[in-house]
Scaffold this motif. Structure first.
Motif, PDB file in Angstrom:
ATOM      1  N   GLU A 139      12.080  -6.689  32.932  1.00 45.23           N
ATOM      2  CA  GLU A 139      11.294  -5.958  32.055  1.00 45.23           C
ATOM      3  C   GLU A 139       9.582  -6.156  31.590  1.00 45.23           C
ATOM      4  OE1 GLU A 139      13.369  -5.771  28.391  1.00 45.23           O
ATOM      5  OE2 GLU A 139      15.127  -5.039  29.294  1.00 45.23           O
ATOM      6  N   HIS A 140       9.325  -7.248  31.792  1.00 43.04           N
ATOM      7  CA  HIS A 140       8.086  -7.682  31.185  1.00 43.04           C
ATOM      8  C   HIS A 140       7.015  -7.983  32.386  1.00 43.04           C
ATOM      9  CE1 HIS A 140       8.977  -7.108  27.169  1.00 43.04           C
ATOM     10  NE2 HIS A 140      10.129  -7.927  27.310  1.00 43.04           N
ATOM     11  N   VAL A 141       7.577  -8.227  33.628  1.00 42.20           N
ATOM     12  CA  VAL A 141       6.738  -8.869  34.777  1.00 42.20           C
ATOM     13  C   VAL A 141       6.400  -7.548  35.598  1.00 42.20           C
ATOM     14  CG1 VAL A 141       6.125 -10.318  36.664  1.00 42.20           C
ATOM     15  CG2 VAL A 141       7.264 -11.080  34.376  1.00 42.20           C
ATOM     16  N   PRO A 142       5.381  -7.010  36.107  1.00 42.19           N
ATOM     17  CA  PRO A 142       5.042  -5.916  37.005  1.00 42.19           C
ATOM     18  C   PRO A 142       6.001  -6.546  38.471  1.00 42.19           C
ATOM     19  CG  PRO A 142       2.784  -6.600  36.000  1.00 42.19           C
ATOM     20  CD  PRO A 142       3.745  -7.368  35.478  1.00 42.19           C
ATOM     21  N   GLU A 143       6.168  -5.357  39.098  1.00 39.60           N
ATOM     22  CA  GLU A 143       7.279  -5.633  40.244  1.00 39.60           C
ATOM     23  C   GLU A 143       6.325  -6.371  41.224  1.00 39.60           C
ATOM     24  OE1 GLU A 143       9.013  -3.121  43.864  1.00 39.60           O
ATOM     25  OE2 GLU A 143       9.298  -2.382  41.818  1.00 39.60           O
ATOM     26  N   GLN A 144       4.981  -6.259  41.472  1.00 39.41           N
ATOM     27  CA  GLN A 144       4.289  -6.997  42.449  1.00 39.41           C
ATOM     28  C   GLN A 144       3.994  -8.208  42.275  1.00 39.41           C
ATOM     29  OE1 GLN A 144       3.076  -4.624  40.452  1.00 39.41           O
ATOM     30  NE2 GLN A 144       0.734  -4.845  39.971  1.00 39.41           N
ATOM     31  N   GLN A 145       4.222  -8.775  40.862  1.00 35.50           N
ATOM     32  CA  GLN A 145       4.188 -10.121  40.431  1.00 35.50           C
ATOM     33  C   GLN A 145       5.322 -11.041  40.273  1.00 35.50           C
ATOM     34  OE1 GLN A 145       1.819  -9.740  36.645  1.00 35.50           O
ATOM     35  NE2 GLN A 145      -0.149  -9.919  37.720  1.00 35.50           N
ATOM     36  N   LEU A 146       6.429 -10.111  40.547  1.00 38.41           N
ATOM     37  CA  LEU A 146       7.782 -11.012  40.593  1.00 38.41           C
ATOM     38  C   LEU A 146       8.009 -12.227  41.431  1.00 38.41           C
ATOM     39  CD1 LEU A 146      10.234  -7.922  40.360  1.00 38.41           C
ATOM     40  CD2 LEU A 146       9.547  -9.348  38.435  1.00 38.41           C
ATOM     41  N   GLN A 147       7.849 -11.877  42.766  1.00 38.85           N
ATOM     42  CA  GLN A 147       7.866 -13.243  43.764  1.00 38.85           C
ATOM     43  C   GLN A 147       6.676 -14.349  43.533  1.00 38.85           C
ATOM     44  OE1 GLN A 147       9.338 -11.849  47.415  1.00 38.85           O
ATOM     45  NE2 GLN A 147       7.519 -12.669  48.339  1.00 38.85           N
ATOM     46  N   GLN A 148       5.673 -13.837  42.861  1.00 38.13           N
ATOM     47  CA  GLN A 148       4.493 -14.853  42.365  1.00 38.13           C
ATOM     48  C   GLN A 148       5.240 -15.632  41.223  1.00 38.13           C
ATOM     49  OE1 GLN A 148       0.862 -13.438  41.547  1.00 38.13           O
ATOM     50  NE2 GLN A 148      -0.128 -15.191  41.842  1.00 38.13           N
ATOM     51  N   GLY A 149       5.772 -14.859  40.431  1.00 40.81           N
ATOM     52  CA  GLY A 149       6.356 -15.658  39.183  1.00 40.81           C
ATOM     53  C   GLY A 149       7.678 -16.467  39.633  1.00 40.81           C
ATOM     54  N   MET A 150       8.387 -16.029  40.245  1.00 39.12           N
ATOM     55  CA  MET A 150       9.368 -16.747  40.880  1.00 39.12           C
ATOM     56  C   MET A 150       8.847 -18.062  41.550  1.00 39.12           C
ATOM     57  SD  MET A 150      12.537 -15.805  40.097  1.00 39.12           S
ATOM     58  CE  MET A 150      11.678 -15.148  38.617  1.00 39.12           C
ATOM     59  N   ALA A 151       7.752 -18.244  42.420  1.00 39.25           N
ATOM     60  CA  ALA A 151       7.190 -19.246  42.931  1.00 39.25           C
ATOM     61  C   ALA A 151       6.647 -20.181  41.873  1.00 39.25           C
ATOM     62  CB  ALA A 151       6.022 -18.868  43.805  1.00 39.25           C
ATOM     63  N   MET A 278       8.230 -30.014  47.844  1.00 40.08           N
ATOM     64  CA  MET A 278       8.647 -28.576  47.279  1.00 40.08           C
ATOM     65  C   MET A 278       7.676 -28.099  46.414  1.00 40.08           C
ATOM     66  SD  MET A 278      12.859 -29.344  46.501  1.00 40.08           S
ATOM     67  CE  MET A 278      13.035 -27.792  45.454  1.00 40.08           C
ATOM     68  N   LEU A 279       6.769 -29.168  45.578  1.00 37.99           N
ATOM     69  CA  LEU A 279       5.806 -28.789  44.667  1.00 37.99           C
ATOM     70  C   LEU A 279       4.855 -28.102  45.289  1.00 37.99           C
ATOM     71  CD1 LEU A 279       4.555 -28.714  41.804  1.00 37.99           C
ATOM     72  CD2 LEU A 279       3.799 -31.076  42.341  1.00 37.99           C
ATOM     73  N   ILE A 280       4.376 -28.584  46.450  1.00 43.52           N
ATOM     74  CA  ILE A 280       3.398 -28.183  47.348  1.00 43.52           C
ATOM     75  C   ILE A 280       3.665 -26.923  47.933  1.00 43.52           C
ATOM     76  CG2 ILE A 280       1.721 -28.390  49.329  1.00 43.52           C
ATOM     77  CD1 ILE A 280       2.164 -31.529  48.916  1.00 43.52           C
ATOM     78  N   GLY A 281       5.091 -26.563  48.417  1.00 46.14           N
ATOM     79  CA  GLY A 281       5.579 -25.448  48.879  1.00 46.14           C
ATOM     80  C   GLY A 281       5.540 -24.342  47.772  1.00 46.14           C
ATOM     81  N   GLY A 282       6.037 -24.467  46.722  1.00 46.06           N
ATOM     82  CA  GLY A 282       6.084 -23.390  45.901  1.00 46.06           C
ATOM     83  C   GLY A 282       4.586 -23.145  45.495  1.00 46.06           C
ATOM     84  N   HIS A 336      14.881 -20.114  47.142  1.00 45.25           N
ATOM     85  CA  HIS A 336      15.135 -19.995  45.926  1.00 45.25           C
ATOM     86  C   HIS A 336      14.253 -18.977  45.336  1.00 45.25           C
ATOM     87  CE1 HIS A 336      17.788 -23.457  44.775  1.00 45.25           C
ATOM     88  NE2 HIS A 336      16.976 -23.966  45.510  1.00 45.25           N
ATOM     89  N   ILE A 337      13.047 -18.877  45.945  1.00 40.26           N
ATOM     90  CA  ILE A 337      12.115 -17.900  45.560  1.00 40.26           C
ATOM     91  C   ILE A 337      12.709 -16.317  46.142  1.00 40.26           C
ATOM     92  CG2 ILE A 337       9.845 -16.785  45.742  1.00 40.26           C
ATOM     93  CD1 ILE A 337       8.885 -19.842  45.743  1.00 40.26           C
ATOM     94  N   GLY A 338      13.047 -16.537  47.389  1.00 40.18           N
ATOM     95  CA  GLY A 338      13.526 -15.196  47.971  1.00 40.18           C
ATOM     96  C   GLY A 338      14.823 -14.638  47.208  1.00 40.18           C
ATOM     97  N   ILE A 339      15.686 -15.705  46.984  1.00 39.90           N
ATOM     98  CA  ILE A 339      17.016 -15.104  46.120  1.00 39.90           C
ATOM     99  C   ILE A 339      16.631 -14.610  44.898  1.00 39.90           C
ATOM    100  CG2 ILE A 339      18.896 -16.229  45.067  1.00 39.90           C
ATOM    101  CD1 ILE A 339      19.201 -17.879  47.522  1.00 39.90           C
ATOM    102  N   SER A 340      15.906 -15.275  44.169  1.00 39.26           N
ATOM    103  CA  SER A 340      15.729 -14.641  42.663  1.00 39.26           C
ATOM    104  C   SER A 340      14.934 -13.510  42.912  1.00 39.26           C
ATOM    105  CB  SER A 340      14.779 -15.817  41.984  1.00 39.26           C
ATOM    106  OG  SER A 340      15.601 -17.020  42.038  1.00 39.26           O
ATOM    107  N   THR A 341      14.047 -13.292  43.718  1.00 42.76           N
ATOM    108  CA  THR A 341      13.232 -11.963  43.777  1.00 42.76           C
ATOM    109  C   THR A 341      13.964 -10.809  44.101  1.00 42.76           C
ATOM    110  OG1 THR A 341      11.296 -13.444  44.395  1.00 42.76           O
ATOM    111  CG2 THR A 341      10.940 -10.921  44.645  1.00 42.76           C
TER     112      THR A 341
END
Length: 424
Positions: A139-151, A278-282, A336-341
């Motif tokens: 509801e509160h994150v614009p769609e184009q930022q969803l994947q960035q938010g998951m990352a 994983m930290l670097i990859g995220g 994880h990011i792909g699945i959540s997004t």
């Protein structure tokens, strides 16, 4: 609602970190991660010490943590769609804090077995809180930022994969069980206070009307996932990834002792290398996520994990194994990011809790199942064969993304709305 979010995002959307919702959720998650890691290691070390490393007593900790996922994930996802999400999250953290202090009181007066209830109750409440958080994210994150938010959240998880074990061990070694449990209760209470900053719930869910609706909504979650080709394929990948991860995690210790000829404590270095990567990859994925479709990210992550898993199984060289673990850690956030997004983009806001409640147990259930059989497989087959099978499972999961690779977010909105209307 999705159309409104998309229109807002088409203009000058504020930066992700300037979003008050993101700021609040990140701070809440930092506090919760501190509490969870202190809890996990304090209870693990305490039970091991109290029972003289009894495998049964130690395994009960995992049962207390994972069993609620199977029992309450479907129910929690359904209620997350019925209840006010902000209020649900605040109450879950408050109830977790209260339960921790009640258990702390029991421990103080001699009932040490109560430590299991700290994990059990917290795990139950998280099955209501987590899908509510996903719904608010939608509801509160614009769609184009969803994947960035998951990352961003994947990076946060990676930080605690590295720091969490040290933090939990420090608190238990320095202050003992009771102080460690009290710290957990205190940070859950702080998290509830932080969540008060969340934007107020705008609209009461229409489904809040009668109890008879619950069964219908519960079934709708499964129907929604089944009718969506994207979510159906995601479920297949989720299931295969869970099986593969469970096998690899359960037998990593034998990779250290048998394939590398190192003592058991060397496993912590493998985990630290993996967590640091994983930290670097995220962070890297957060930077490039706007240009890559989530199903592409998921396929990349699972393909790379397939290759790395097989190499780890075959390797008898410490440098090769550590390098492979590092590479695997770099790409694992893609999964994880792909699945959540994908869950967020291909689920209507009114049903995202139930979709999460249907898909999440697939991964956890298959992971626990494969971990349960890992010991028997180890006795019957060589490690190389088992890790090769795990790699093949990852690869099949990646191939399941091919039929939906060209799906775009614009199509997702239409599919979500059509599926929601047909399932209502």
């Amino acid at each position: 609602m999705e159309r409104l979010v998309s229109e807002q995002g088409a203009g000058k959307a504020p930066g992700l970190l300037s979003n008050r919702f993101i700021q609040t959720i990140i701070l809440s998650n930092v506090l919760l991660q501190i509490g969870i890691w202190v809890r996990n290691f304090a209870i693990l070390l305490y039970v091991a010490e109290r029972t003289n490393n009894d495998p049964y007593a130690i395994s009960l900790i995992s049962v207390a943590e994972f069993a609620p996922i199977f029992v309450f994930s479907f129910i929690g996802g359904t209620f997350a769609d019925r209840w006010m999400p902000r209020r649900t999250m605040i109450w879950c953290d408050l109830l977790s804090a209260v339960s921790v202090f009640v258990v702390l009181f029991a421990i103080h007066f001699g009932s040490w077995q109560s430590v299991y209830f700290v994990t059990f109750i917290s795990a139950i409440l998280s099955q209501f809180s987590q899908p509510s958080g996903m719904r608010l994210f939608k509801e509160h994150v614009p769609e184009q930022q969803l994947q960035q938010g998951m990352a961003l959240f994947q990076s946060l998880m990676a930080i605690f994969l590295v720091l969490g074990p040290m933090l939990g061990t420090f608190f238990y070694s320095s202050f003992g069980l009771e102080v460690s449990v009290a710290v957990m209760g205190f940070v859950f209470l702080l998290s509830a206070l932080v969540l008060v900053r969340l934007p107020k719930d705008k609209v009461k869910p229409a489904a809040e009307a009668g109890k008879g609706q619950f069964r219908k909504e519960f079934v709708e979650g499964f129907s929604y996932v089944w009718k969506s080709r994207v979510l159906r394929m995601l479920g297949v990948s989720f299931l295969l990834a869970g099986l593969a991860v469970g096998l690899a995690q359960a037998l990593n210790l034998f990779i250290v002792t048998e394939r590398l000829g190192k003592p058991e404590k060397f496993l912590q270095y493998m985990l630290m290398v993996n967590g640091g990567a994983m930290l670097i990859g995220g962070g890297v994925i957060a930077a490039i996520s706007k240009r890559v479709q989530p199903q592409v990210l998921l396929a990349i992550g699972m393909t790379a994990s397939a290759l790395c898993t097989v190499i780890v199984g075959f390797s008898t060289s410490v440098p090769v194994t550590l390098t492979t673990q590092f590479v695997n850690g770099l790409v694992f956030p893609c999964i994880h990011i792909g699945i959540s997004t994908m869950i967020l983009k291909w689920s209507h806001a009114s049903i995202v809790g139930r979709v999460n409640g249907v898909l999440n147990p697939l991964f956890m259930g298959m992971m626990v199942l494969s971990m349960s059989f890992a010991g028997a497989l180890k006795n019957a087959y060589p490690l190389v064969s088992i890790f090769t099978v795990a790699g093949i499972l990852f690869l099949i999961g990646a191939l399941a993304m091919i039929p939906i690779m060209k799906y775009k977010s614009a199509e997702s909105s239409a599919e979500s709305l059509d599926t929601a209307s047909s399932g209502a």
